[in-house]
Design an enzyme around this catalytic site. Structure first.
Site, short mmCIF file in Angstrom:
data_model
loop_
_atom_site.label_atom_id
_atom_site.label_comp_id
_atom_site.label_asym_id
_atom_site.label_seq_id
_atom_site.Cartn_x
_atom_site.Cartn_y
_atom_site.Cartn_z
N ASP A 57 -7.81 -5.53 0.10
CA ASP A 57 -8.29 -6.45 -0.94
C ASP A 57 -7.91 -7.90 -0.69
OD1 ASP A 57 -9.58 -4.55 -2.52
OD2 ASP A 57 -7.70 -3.88 -3.37
N HIS B 41 0.86 -1.19 0.00
CA HIS B 41 0.00 0.00 0.00
C HIS B 41 0.88 1.23 0.00
CE1 HIS B 41 -3.21 2.74 1.12
NE2 HIS B 41 -4.04 1.79 0.76
N1 CMC Z 1 4.14 -7.55 -4.28
C1 CMC Z 1 5.48 -7.52 -4.40
N2 CMC Z 1 6.21 -6.41 -4.24
C2 CMC Z 1 5.56 -5.29 -3.94
C3 CMC Z 1 4.18 -5.25 -3.79
C4 CMC Z 1 3.46 -6.43 -3.96
N3 CMC Z 1 2.12 -6.47 -3.85
N4 CMC Z 1 3.79 -4.00 -3.51
C5 CMC Z 1 4.90 -3.27 -3.49
N5 CMC Z 1 5.97 -4.05 -3.74
C6 CMC Z 1 7.39 -3.63 -3.79
C7 CMC Z 1 7.73 -3.07 -5.16
O1 CMC Z 1 8.18 -4.08 -6.04
C8 CMC Z 1 8.78 -2.04 -4.81
O2 CMC Z 1 10.00 -2.72 -4.57
P1 CMC Z 1 11.39 -2.04 -4.96
O3 CMC Z 1 11.47 -0.78 -4.15
O4 CMC Z 1 12.40 -3.06 -4.57
O5 CMC Z 1 11.34 -1.78 -6.44
C9 CMC Z 1 8.32 -1.49 -3.47
O6 CMC Z 1 7.57 -2.55 -2.87
C10 CMC Z 1 7.43 -0.26 -3.61
O7 CMC Z 1 6.32 -0.62 -4.46
P2 CMC Z 1 5.56 0.37 -5.42
O8 CMC Z 1 4.81 -0.41 -6.44
O9 CMC Z 1 6.53 1.40 -5.91
O10 CMC Z 1 4.59 1.05 -4.38
P3 CMC Z 1 3.39 2.01 -4.72
O11 CMC Z 1 3.14 2.80 -3.51
O12 CMC Z 1 3.63 2.74 -5.99
O13 CMC Z 1 2.18 0.99 -5.02
C11 CMC Z 1 0.45 -0.54 -4.71
C12 CMC Z 1 1.24 0.61 -4.09
C13 CMC Z 1 -0.77 -0.84 -3.86
C14 CMC Z 1 -0.02 -0.17 -6.11
C15 CMC Z 1 1.39 -1.80 -4.75
O14 CMC Z 1 1.72 -2.19 -3.45
C16 CMC Z 1 0.76 -2.96 -5.52
O15 CMC Z 1 0.86 -2.99 -6.76
N6 CMC Z 1 0.08 -3.91 -4.81
C17 CMC Z 1 -0.57 -5.01 -5.48
C18 CMC Z 1 -1.94 -4.56 -5.99
C19 CMC Z 1 -2.91 -4.35 -4.85
O16 CMC Z 1 -3.06 -5.17 -3.97
N7 CMC Z 1 -3.66 -3.23 -4.93
C20 CMC Z 1 -4.63 -2.85 -3.93
C21 CMC Z 1 -4.19 -1.63 -3.19
S1 CMC Z 1 -5.07 -1.30 -1.67
C22 CMC Z 1 -6.70 -1.08 -2.04
C23 CMC Z 1 -7.03 -0.22 -3.20
O17 CMC Z 1 -6.39 0.78 -3.47
O18 CMC Z 1 -8.03 -0.54 -3.85
#
Ligand code: CMC
Length: 378
Positions: free
Chosen positions: A315, A261
């Site tokens: 989720d 998140h």
């Molecule tokens: N699985 C594996 N690695 C992850 C995940 C994950 N679900 N989420 C973040 N990371 C890692 C990512 O690879 C990155 O690593 P590094 O710094 O080594 O490159 C680091 O953590 C930061 O991730 P990010 O994607 O830059 O973080 P963000 O704040 O841009 O994205 C997010 C947040 C929710 C989009 C992301 O965590 C994600 O894609 N999660 C999976 C999809 C998900 O479950 N979405 C629902 C979000 S909560 C409810 C909603 O909004 O509806």
């Protein structure tokens, strides 16, 4: 004005001021109008939560009764909306159907009077009342059945489950679903709420505001993740396969759906409550075959990614609850939208109170004074 550095995804940059909800991502705190989500989930119901978010205070008994009455009265759809929905392809995603329906409400209720409190109230009531009916109607129509009319003697959550499954739910699952609606109702300035705010700031109608937010919620990085979680659990299949699957996924730099998140660096408090709700449902109605896989995946992700602050988000467990309630997996995100409509409308109303159109700036990275090359020379 100071020039700010560019941050991808606007991370950490305030885009608005709001008194609707608060998140502390380090401590795992979520409050709606100052009230902790745990307390609301234990003591409240969805419609009073919606009222609290939109009008700022918990309703009195009389105010809540009137609000419930108005919503019950407006649940039905005009037959021309149902006719429009009959033309939707049954293979289309229900989120696309919902986005089209929300936008179409603007055609059917075309008066726009953003400075008239009666208009605001009517729009709030119509959207909260009709969106569940539209989601349930699309589900029945795509199976070739007539939609089920809402039942005035059933509460908001029970009536939705009744329209969807064509039978009155027991009070316990209806209560659990009502709690799910409360948990998803609002979450500060996430992507869909931001989208709603930008749309609202142009002073367009509230149906366009909600339609725009529905389109944004649909993506797999946002609300669409709940549907993807079930696909992922099915793919993993067994508890024994969790760690090998995770290892492979991480080696391929794949995302684990339902984890991570932008704001929470600990387990999302809503995930904790949803897990408890899932367990309560399983105790009464039997365990979901994928629950043990989910619990083991949570442990394995914590072992591997806990140091990065990656924990279950809202989720992760919601899909397991919804499956037990008889909700098909491609309706998980529309169900999220039913609930989040309350938050979007609260932000719409707040934006109107002190509106200025969103018009951020950009850092241009393209060419200047480039030459136009005639097509035959390209
Ligand atoms: N699985 C594996 N690695 C992850 C995940 C994950 N679900 N989420 C973040 N990371 C890692 C990512 O690879 C990155 O690593 P590094 O710094 O080594 O490159 C680091 O953590 C930061 O991730 P990010 O994607 O830059 O973080 P963000 O704040 O841009 O994205 C997010 C947040 C929710 C989009 C992301 O965590 C994600 O894609 N999660 C999976 C999809 C998900 O479950 N979405 C629902 C979000 S909560 C409810 C909603 O909004 O509806």
């Amino acid at each position: 004005m100071t020039v700010c550095e560019y941050r991808a995804g606007l991370e950490g940059i305030p885009a608005t001021q709001s008194s609707i909800s608060f998140v502390d991502g380090q401590r795992g705190v979520l409050e709606y109008r100052g009230i902790g989500i745990e307390e609301l989930a234990a003591k409240g119901n969805f419609l009073e939560t919606a009222y609290l978010l939109i009008w700022g205070d918990l309703p009195t008994k009389e105010e809540l009764e009137l609000f419930e009455y108005e919503i019950t009265y407006h649940r039905r759809l005009k037959y021309r909306i149902r006719d429009m929905m009959k033309c939707f392809p049954e293979s289309g995603h229900p989120m696309d159907a919902l986005q089209a329906c929300a936008a179409a409400l603007g055609l059917f209720y075309s008066r726009r009077a953003l400075d008239d409190p009666t208009y605001i109230r009517e729009a709030v009531v119509r959207l909260l009342a009709k969106i569940p009916t539209m989601v349930a109607a699309f589900q029945l129509m795509r199976k070739g059945n007539d939609p089920v009319q809402p039942r005035d003697d059933l509460g908001y959550a029970a009536n939705f489950l009744y329209m969807l499954n064509e039978r009155e739910p027991d009070p316990f699952p209806a209560h659990i679903f009502d709690v799910c609606l409360m948990l998803h109702a609002e979450h500060t300035i996430n992507a869909s709420t931001f989208s709603a705010l930008v749309t609202a700031s142009t002073l367009t109608d509230p149906y366009a505001v909600v339609a725009s937010a529905v389109g944004t919620l649909a993506g797999p990085l946002h609300g669409g993740a709940n549907e993807e979680v079930i696909v992922m659990l099915e793919e993993i299949g067994t508890v024994e396969n969790v760690r090998p699957w995770l290892e492979k996924q991480l080696a391929q730099k794949g995302k684990i759906m339902g984890f991570g998140h932008r704001v929470y660096k600990v387990k999302d408090p809503r995930a904790t409550i949803l897990q408890q709700l899932a367990e309560q449902l399983f105790e009464k109605y039997g365990r979901d075959e994928y629950y043990d896989v989910a619990v083991e995946l949570e442990r394995a992700v914590e072992d591997n990614l806990g140091h990065k602050g990656i924990y279950p988000n809202v989720d992760f467990y919601s899909g397991l609850v919804y499956r037990k309630l008889g909700i098909p997996s491609d309706l998980f995100t529309p169900v999220f939208a039913i609930s989040r409509t309350a938050g979007w409308l609260a932000h719409w109303k707040e934006q109107l109170n002190e509106n200025r159109i969103f018009r951020p700036t950009q850092i241009y990275t393209g060419l200047h004074e480039a030459t136009y090359v005639p097509i035959e020379h390209r």
